[in-house]
Scaffold this motif. Sequence first.
Motif, PDB file in Angstrom:
ATOM      1  N   VAL A  19       0.810  -1.207   0.000  1.00 42.66           N
ATOM      2  CA  VAL A  19       0.000   0.000   0.000  1.00 42.66           C
ATOM      3  C   VAL A  19       0.844   1.257   0.000  1.00 42.66           C
ATOM      4  N   PHE A  20       2.123   1.110   0.312  1.00 43.27           N
ATOM      5  CA  PHE A  20       2.965   2.287   0.356  1.00 43.27           C
ATOM      6  C   PHE A  20       3.853   2.298  -0.875  1.00 43.27           C
ATOM      7  N   ASP A  21       3.653   3.269  -1.754  1.00 41.38           N
ATOM      8  CA  ASP A  21       4.304   3.197  -3.064  1.00 41.38           C
ATOM      9  C   ASP A  21       5.657   3.889  -3.125  1.00 41.38           C
ATOM     10  N   GLY A  22       6.166   4.351  -2.031  1.00 45.64           N
ATOM     11  CA  GLY A  22       7.511   4.906  -2.074  1.00 45.64           C
ATOM     12  C   GLY A  22       7.581   6.421  -2.041  1.00 45.64           C
ATOM     13  N   ASP A  23       6.425   7.093  -1.994  1.00 46.41           N
ATOM     14  CA  ASP A  23       6.465   8.546  -1.869  1.00 46.41           C
ATOM     15  C   ASP A  23       6.581   8.924  -0.401  1.00 46.41           C
ATOM     16  N   GLY A  24       7.708   8.614   0.170  1.00 48.52           N
ATOM     17  CA  GLY A  24       7.874   8.849   1.600  1.00 48.52           C
ATOM     18  C   GLY A  24       8.952   9.869   1.895  1.00 48.52           C
ATOM     19  N   ILE A  25       9.398   9.853   3.126  1.00 48.35           N
ATOM     20  CA  ILE A  25      10.399  10.802   3.593  1.00 48.35           C
ATOM     21  C   ILE A  25      11.650  10.018   3.972  1.00 48.35           C
ATOM     22  N   SER A  26      12.810  10.501   3.521  1.00 52.26           N
ATOM     23  CA  SER A  26      14.061   9.813   3.838  1.00 52.26           C
ATOM     24  C   SER A  26      14.401   9.935   5.324  1.00 52.26           C
ATOM     25  N   VAL A  27      14.872   8.830   5.891  1.00 58.24           N
ATOM     26  CA  VAL A  27      15.370   8.823   7.280  1.00 58.24           C
ATOM     27  C   VAL A  27      16.677   8.032   7.296  1.00 58.24           C
ATOM     28  N   ASN A  28      17.435   8.154   8.362  1.00 57.55           N
ATOM     29  CA  ASN A  28      18.694   7.401   8.504  1.00 57.55           C
ATOM     30  C   ASN A  28      19.568   7.511   7.263  1.00 57.55           C
ATOM     31  N   SER A  29      19.538   8.644   6.588  1.00 60.53           N
ATOM     32  CA  SER A  29      20.245   8.765   5.323  1.00 60.53           C
ATOM     33  C   SER A  29      21.270   9.895   5.361  1.00 60.53           C
ATOM     34  N   SER A  30      22.239   9.778   6.238  1.00 56.16           N
ATOM     35  CA  SER A  30      23.322  10.762   6.267  1.00 56.16           C
ATOM     36  C   SER A  30      24.657  10.037   6.236  1.00 56.16           C
ATOM     37  N   GLY A  31      25.600  10.637   5.545  1.00 53.89           N
ATOM     38  CA  GLY A  31      26.914  10.000   5.474  1.00 53.89           C
ATOM     39  C   GLY A  31      27.900  10.934   4.839  1.00 53.89           C
ATOM     40  N   SER A  32      28.899  10.344   4.190  1.00 52.42           N
ATOM     41  CA  SER A  32      30.021  11.062   3.585  1.00 52.42           C
ATOM     42  C   SER A  32      29.657  12.382   2.900  1.00 52.42           C
ATOM     43  N   GLY A  33      29.339  13.368   3.676  1.00 51.28           N
ATOM     44  CA  GLY A  33      29.118  14.699   3.120  1.00 51.28           C
ATOM     45  C   GLY A  33      27.803  14.847   2.378  1.00 51.28           C
ATOM     46  N   VAL A  34      26.879  13.944   2.588  1.00 52.88           N
ATOM     47  CA  VAL A  34      25.582  14.095   1.954  1.00 52.88           C
ATOM     48  C   VAL A  34      24.503  13.564   2.896  1.00 52.88           C
ATOM     49  N   SER A  35      23.378  14.295   2.925  1.00 50.78           N
ATOM     50  CA  SER A  35      22.284  13.839   3.770  1.00 50.78           C
ATOM     51  C   SER A  35      20.961  14.027   3.046  1.00 50.78           C
ATOM     52  N   LEU A  36      20.115  13.029   3.146  1.00 53.46           N
ATOM     53  CA  LEU A  36      18.794  13.106   2.523  1.00 53.46           C
ATOM     54  C   LEU A  36      17.695  13.208   3.559  1.00 53.46           C
ATOM     55  N   ASP A  37      18.060  13.166   4.806  1.00 54.78           N
ATOM     56  CA  ASP A  37      17.058  13.106   5.867  1.00 54.78           C
ATOM     57  C   ASP A  37      16.020  14.210   5.737  1.00 54.78           C
ATOM     58  N   GLY A  38      14.769  13.821   5.847  1.00 60.07           N
ATOM     59  CA  GLY A  38      13.679  14.773   5.792  1.00 60.07           C
ATOM     60  C   GLY A  38      13.201  15.100   4.396  1.00 60.07           C
ATOM     61  N   GLN A  39      13.905  14.619   3.377  1.00 56.94           N
ATOM     62  CA  GLN A  39      13.489  14.952   2.017  1.00 56.94           C
ATOM     63  C   GLN A  39      12.454  13.936   1.506  1.00 56.94           C
TER      64      GLN A  39
END
Length: 926
Positions: A436-456
């Motif tokens: 039921v969840f098609d992937g239009d979500g919010i990034s979490v736990n996504s920070s690392g080598s000079g890049v972060s997606l958290d909250g996007q």
Amino acid sequence: MAGYQFADIEAKWQKYWEDHKVFQTPEVPDETRQKFYILDMFPYPSGVGLHVGHPLGYIATDIVARFKRMRGFNVLHPIGFDAFGLPAEQFAVEHGVHPRITTERNVGNMLRQLKKLGLTYDWDRVFSTTDPGYYKWTQWIFLQLYSSYYDPESRAARPIAELVEKIEQGRAGLDVEWDRLDAAEREEVLASHRLAYMAEVDVNWCPALGTVLANEEVTNEGRSERGNYPVYQRPLRQWMLRITAYADRLEDDLELVSWPEPIKMMQRNWIGRSEGALVDFPLDDGSDSIRVFTTRPDTLFGATYMVLAPEHPLVEKVTSAEQEAAIREYQRMAAGLSEVDRMADAKRKSGVFTGGYAVNPVNGERLPIWIADYVLMGYGTGAIMAVPGHDQRDFEFAKQFDLPIRIVVMPPAAWLGSKGVSKEDYEKNPEALKDVFDGDGISVNSSGSGVSLDGQPSDEAKRSISDWLEQTGQGRREIQYKLRDWLFSRQRYWGEPFPILHGPEGQIRPVDDDDLPVRLPDMEDFKPTASDDPDAPPRPPLGRATEDWRFVQIDGVRYERELNTMPQWAGSCWYYLRFIDPGNENQFVRPKLESYWMKPTGVDLYVGGAEHAVLHLLYARFWHKVLYDLGQVSTSEPFARLVNQGYIQAYAYRDERGVVVPADEVVDQDGRPASDVQDQSDRRYFWDGKPVRQEFGKMGKSLKNATGPDEVSTEYGCDTFRLYEMYLGPLEASKPWSTRDIIGVHRFLRRVWRNLVDEESDAMLVDDGPPTEALERAMHKTIKRVTDDLERLSFNTAIAALIEFVSEIVGLERIPRSIAERLVLLLSPMAPHISEELWRRLGYEETLGYEPWPTYDESMVAEEEITIAVQVNGKVRGSVTVAAQTPKDKVLARARAEENVARHLEGKTLRREIYVPRKIVNFVVQ
RNA sequence: GCCGGGGUGGCGGAAUGGUAGACGCAACGGACUUAAAAUCCGUUGGGGCGAUUGCCCCGUGUGGGUUCGAAUCCCACCCCCGGUACCA
């Protein structure tokens, strides 16, 4: 002379139409008139002739062609034969007769059958794809492909000479030192850009047919579409067409055409565009890197392991010493599995750890590298990053081998709340929400080598991670296609020879335009070299042609001709263009005629079966686009509107053993079907009287349930046959053939005849008096209905409208002439012979093929549209809109509105008011 | 599994928000006929009342919803057909 003598009438008018070339389209059209190009998918000349299922589409297009002519259009309505290719050749092989002879014979027979249906094709434009005058231009178009390349800048095909120019000027963006290459090396560079090129690739080799096949000709089960023989993958040097260069345009332009949605969908799936990114994962020793393709770069932080296809070239490098034996074993097993076995096993994931590790570029994590057969070498890069938190297959694999699962995209909190699920629930069991969840979500736990997606949100995360990959040089955006280049050569005799010569050093030389066509040599032994051995070498039959065909001397150099032939689909890729100018010896089509008939959007109506969705219909679009780029045609798409006619199905019967019993040997026995073999000497007599099982299927030879058009025409006439096929139901639907229902439309035609012609004296039963107002009104209404129905190809309801109208004139002593004339005109597209006969008897000299279609008077058919509304306390509580013609309709409408409201306001009183057409408030409740 | 199309009398099918079942087949009754064929007239979704004309209830795969009104629009489910399938 009595009654409706359909046999005489039909023979008479068919001869007249043919003798006077009534339906011939002038070679150079009257450009002041609007054109209508209506086309059938041309048939291949089958040896067994037509059954009643075949002409369904031809009758439909013929009706439209006649209708459009009567409405003043300049109509092009041609037919021809797709006579090269496997079906024709197989037929010849089975009968031991040369395909040229069987083809000619079959074409003759089919032409005879088609003419008997009274079809208004322009018979002077008939050709077969096997005519040298036609395939000369098929070869010529092939040479256009050979001498063109796809220029990514202009997104179009350009002459290859322009590429050479660009390379010489250093503008081609190619990493080659052109000046230092010899001729052969230069040709190699060009070959990698030509739209037609030779290459050694893994191809579908079918030893039983003795030929290679295109992907489109191989079924899911890995067997040949024709004959159902096994097909093997094998590297061979073959001609290819670079259809992949057009993948995006073939996909995008589907929006321009008016085609059935399922067909568009099938083409989209076949092209299989998916947008994503290429990402490089360095090996942990830094010696190399694994390139993967992903459509979900936003889940890069969720990768917990890597998977290579078993045959991936890096497997050897990453495999550790202790895992080597296990890896070898797995590779051997994977290689031995057929497609079918692999599919059957799809639920259980298998794989082996290589012992090697790669590094995730976004966070530096070490990821174990596995091999598994759920990753295919043939798609993407043959390697994946596995994100078990967000991919079903990776999830299953991770569960099986106990690999970590990490959630890096979370559904929005509100969404989780609405499902009554917490964040923790989801983390515990992402699978439960996957559907039921098609992937239009919010990034979490996504920070690392000079890049972060958290909250996007996902879309934004995909963009920012792609930007980051491109900036840091670790990856880039990429669009992948499932579509592969088109394997274009066949090791068969019955096809177009390639206009190509091979020099002694392997150089390729196109045949000069002046030397086209390269004729197919006459050969006694045309049979393919079939084999059961998957490793048998391909032996094109043309290799057995005489030396003076095979070898050509030019400027002292001895060239050998290309021995392969073109596939079945070559001829059908452009036949619709040749119909425009079939006799032209100097050009494949005259540009002026081409632009008249094709502009602005191509063939106006194309009718044929859905089975060509990803074969002919895709190939033809590709060729057309190339010709368009090269300025040879004036539209970017060949077929503006496509309609798929359904199949005519029929009952078929099997006895207790499951053996097919011919439908005409089945009788009704106490309401159940039973076998009825009369001949006692027949071995099947034993089964006489035994019950048979009824099933339902496509009409044809294998089910022995085919009815021929000739049988029906003999008994009822072809007008009845045409009406019946159209009356069965919507053109697009599959529908059952039922011989006993034919009588219905036949009765209708006899009723028409009887009402217009006196059976005794043969005189017309018409007079010049005016029709009654009611009859005139009914006539106008019928004209409107038939016109509208034919415009939207609803033939069955058009015929129903005519049947209804005829019941209005039944019993009239004499029919007013004006009514009779319009009735005959309305009927003529569907039942042309009886109409033509009646038309002459009404005193007209001219054949009615181009008579103007009757018009209707709006005021005679306009139904007064009235809305009756009911108001309660100033608020509209109900309304009824009706198309009313009589005062009774209006009363009915008012009563209904009143009733509806009353039901909802029981106990209250309605005050009735008068209705006012169109905008009304009528009833007021107090 | 995913994508697309569909589910209406005994049968093929009409009707795309307004009297469900047009038109045809089959079936039944009648006329004409020595008879049959052909033709013509009538009846024909289910149930009930009145039986002279008429009237009522239920009905478009299932369950809900929107609406004065739903075969038609919305949600969920079931079934059938076509395509496709470890496509990252």
